[in-house]
Motif scaffolding. Structure first.
Motif, PDB file in Angstrom:
ATOM      1  N   UNK A 115      17.111  -1.505 -10.662  1.00  0.00           N
ATOM      2  CA  UNK A 115      15.756  -1.911 -10.297  1.00  0.00           C
ATOM      3  C   UNK A 115      14.735  -1.094 -11.074  1.00  0.00           C
ATOM      4  N   UNK A 116      13.571  -1.685 -11.298  1.00  0.00           N
ATOM      5  CA  UNK A 116      12.474  -0.977 -11.934  1.00  0.00           C
ATOM      6  C   UNK A 116      11.158  -1.640 -11.552  1.00  0.00           C
ATOM      7  N   UNK A 172       2.927   3.636  -7.531  1.00  0.00           N
ATOM      8  CA  UNK A 172       1.903   3.809  -6.502  1.00  0.00           C
ATOM      9  C   UNK A 172       0.758   2.848  -6.784  1.00  0.00           C
ATOM     10  N   UNK A 173       0.297   2.170  -5.751  1.00  0.00           N
ATOM     11  CA  UNK A 173      -0.772   1.188  -5.898  1.00  0.00           C
ATOM     12  C   UNK A 173      -1.665   1.226  -4.661  1.00  0.00           C
ATOM     13  N   UNK A 174      -2.920   0.885  -4.828  1.00  0.00           N
ATOM     14  CA  UNK A 174      -3.838   0.844  -3.698  1.00  0.00           C
ATOM     15  C   UNK A 174      -3.640  -0.414  -2.865  1.00  0.00           C
ATOM     16  N   UNK A 175      -3.994  -0.324  -1.599  1.00  0.00           N
ATOM     17  CA  UNK A 175      -3.921  -1.468  -0.705  1.00  0.00           C
ATOM     18  C   UNK A 175      -4.654  -2.664  -1.316  1.00  0.00           C
ATOM     19  N   UNK A 176      -4.016  -3.840  -1.250  1.00  0.00           N
ATOM     20  CA  UNK A 176      -4.592  -5.038  -1.829  1.00  0.00           C
ATOM     21  C   UNK A 176      -4.142  -5.308  -3.250  1.00  0.00           C
ATOM     22  N   UNK A 181       0.149  -3.911   1.285  1.00  0.00           N
ATOM     23  CA  UNK A 181      -0.356  -3.161   2.421  1.00  0.00           C
ATOM     24  C   UNK A 181       0.379  -1.828   2.533  1.00  0.00           C
ATOM     25  N   UNK A 182      -0.227  -0.840   3.175  1.00  0.00           N
ATOM     26  CA  UNK A 182       0.460   0.445   3.345  1.00  0.00           C
ATOM     27  C   UNK A 182       1.831   0.296   4.000  1.00  0.00           C
ATOM     28  N   UNK A 183       1.995  -0.659   4.901  1.00  0.00           N
ATOM     29  CA  UNK A 183       3.281  -0.863   5.551  1.00  0.00           C
ATOM     30  C   UNK A 183       4.349  -1.432   4.629  1.00  0.00           C
ATOM     31  N   UNK A 184       3.978  -1.822   3.404  1.00  0.00           N
ATOM     32  CA  UNK A 184       4.951  -2.245   2.403  1.00  0.00           C
ATOM     33  C   UNK A 184       5.578  -1.056   1.685  1.00  0.00           C
ATOM     34  N   UNK A 185       5.070   0.127   1.935  1.00  0.00           N
ATOM     35  CA  UNK A 185       5.614   1.337   1.321  1.00  0.00           C
ATOM     36  C   UNK A 185       7.074   1.504   1.705  1.00  0.00           C
ATOM     37  N   UNK A 186       7.944   1.576   0.703  1.00  0.00           N
ATOM     38  CA  UNK A 186       9.383   1.669   0.933  1.00  0.00           C
ATOM     39  C   UNK A 186      10.094   1.791  -0.406  1.00  0.00           C
ATOM     40  N   UNK A 225      20.171   1.352  -7.264  1.00  0.00           N
ATOM     41  CA  UNK A 225      19.726   2.641  -6.749  1.00  0.00           C
ATOM     42  C   UNK A 225      18.338   2.590  -6.128  1.00  0.00           C
ATOM     43  N   UNK A 226      17.617   1.498  -6.317  1.00  0.00           N
ATOM     44  CA  UNK A 226      16.312   1.324  -5.710  1.00  0.00           C
ATOM     45  C   UNK A 226      15.161   1.769  -6.592  1.00  0.00           C
ATOM     46  N   UNK A 227      13.967   1.300  -6.249  1.00  0.00           N
ATOM     47  CA  UNK A 227      12.739   1.700  -6.928  1.00  0.00           C
ATOM     48  C   UNK A 227      11.653   1.875  -5.872  1.00  0.00           C
ATOM     49  N   UNK A 228      10.897   2.948  -5.976  1.00  0.00           N
ATOM     50  CA  UNK A 228       9.940   3.311  -4.941  1.00  0.00           C
ATOM     51  C   UNK A 228       8.607   2.598  -5.110  1.00  0.00           C
ATOM     52  N   UNK A 229       8.119   2.030  -4.015  1.00  0.00           N
ATOM     53  CA  UNK A 229       6.794   1.412  -3.962  1.00  0.00           C
ATOM     54  C   UNK A 229       5.981   2.162  -2.919  1.00  0.00           C
ATOM     55  N   UNK A 230       4.829   2.667  -3.322  1.00  0.00           N
ATOM     56  CA  UNK A 230       3.955   3.384  -2.410  1.00  0.00           C
ATOM     57  C   UNK A 230       2.577   2.738  -2.438  1.00  0.00           C
ATOM     58  N   UNK A 231       2.117   2.293  -1.279  1.00  0.00           N
ATOM     59  CA  UNK A 231       0.827   1.626  -1.159  1.00  0.00           C
ATOM     60  C   UNK A 231      -0.110   2.506  -0.339  1.00  0.00           C
TER      61      UNK A 231
END
Length: 126
Positions: free
Chosen positions: A6-7, A11-15, A86-91, A118-124
Motif C-alpha cells: 500500500x502507498x 496527513x491531510x486536513x479535514x475535508x 474526517x478526523x474519524x477516518x484517521x487509521x 503492511x498498511x499505509x497511515x492516513x491522518x486527518x
C-alpha cells in the motif's frame, strides 16, 4: 501467493482528499477478491470496501458515499479514492486479498482474507 504493498497515506486536513494505492505482485483481476480495511488507534479492524475478482464493488455503510474503489484491469493496482475526509477516518489502511470467490456478506470481514499488505497511515486533522 501474492504480495501487496500500500502507498499514498499522508496527513491531510479535514475535508481534504486522498487516494491510496495497492500494488500486487501479480494481476489480481479474475483471480482474487480484494478489500480495503482500516484500523484506528486502539480499535479493531474495520472493513471499508471490497471488490470481487470480476469487479463487483461493496462499500461499508459507514462510508456514506465518500470513498470510491478503482481497479486497473491491465496491471496489478487497486485504488481507494477518499474525499471529504474526517478526523474519524484517521487509521492505518490495509489492502487484503483472498483467492477466488467470497460471499457478499463475508467480504468486509477480516477473517475472509489470507494475504495482507503492511498498511499505509492516513491522518486527518481538524
Amino acid at each position: 501467493q501474492v504480495e501487496l504493498v500500500e502507498s499514498g497515506g499522508s496527513s491531510v486536513q479535514s475535508g481534504g482528499s486522498l487516494t491510496l494505492s495497492c500494488v500486487a505482485s501479480r494481476n489480481t483481476y479474475g483471480v482474487y477478491t480484494m478489500a480495503w480495511f482500516r484500523q484506528a488507534p486502539g480499535k479493531e479492524y474495520e472493513g471499508v470496501a471490497a471488490i470481487d475478482r470480476y469487479g463487483e464493488l461493496l462499500f461499508a455503510n459507514i462510508i456514506t458515499g465518500r470513498f470510491s474503489v478503482f481497479q486497473e484491469t491491465h496491471n496489478a493496482t487497486l485504488y481507494l479514492k477518499m474525499v471529504r475526509l474526517r478526523p474519524e477516518d484517521t487509521a492505518r489502511y490495509y489492502c487484503a486479498a483472498q483467492p477466488g470467490f467470497v460471499m457478499q456478506h463475508l467480504r468486509l470481514r477480516r477473517e475472509s482474507y489470507t494475504y495482507w499488505g503492511q498498511g499505509t497511515q492516513v491522518t486527518v486533522s481538524s
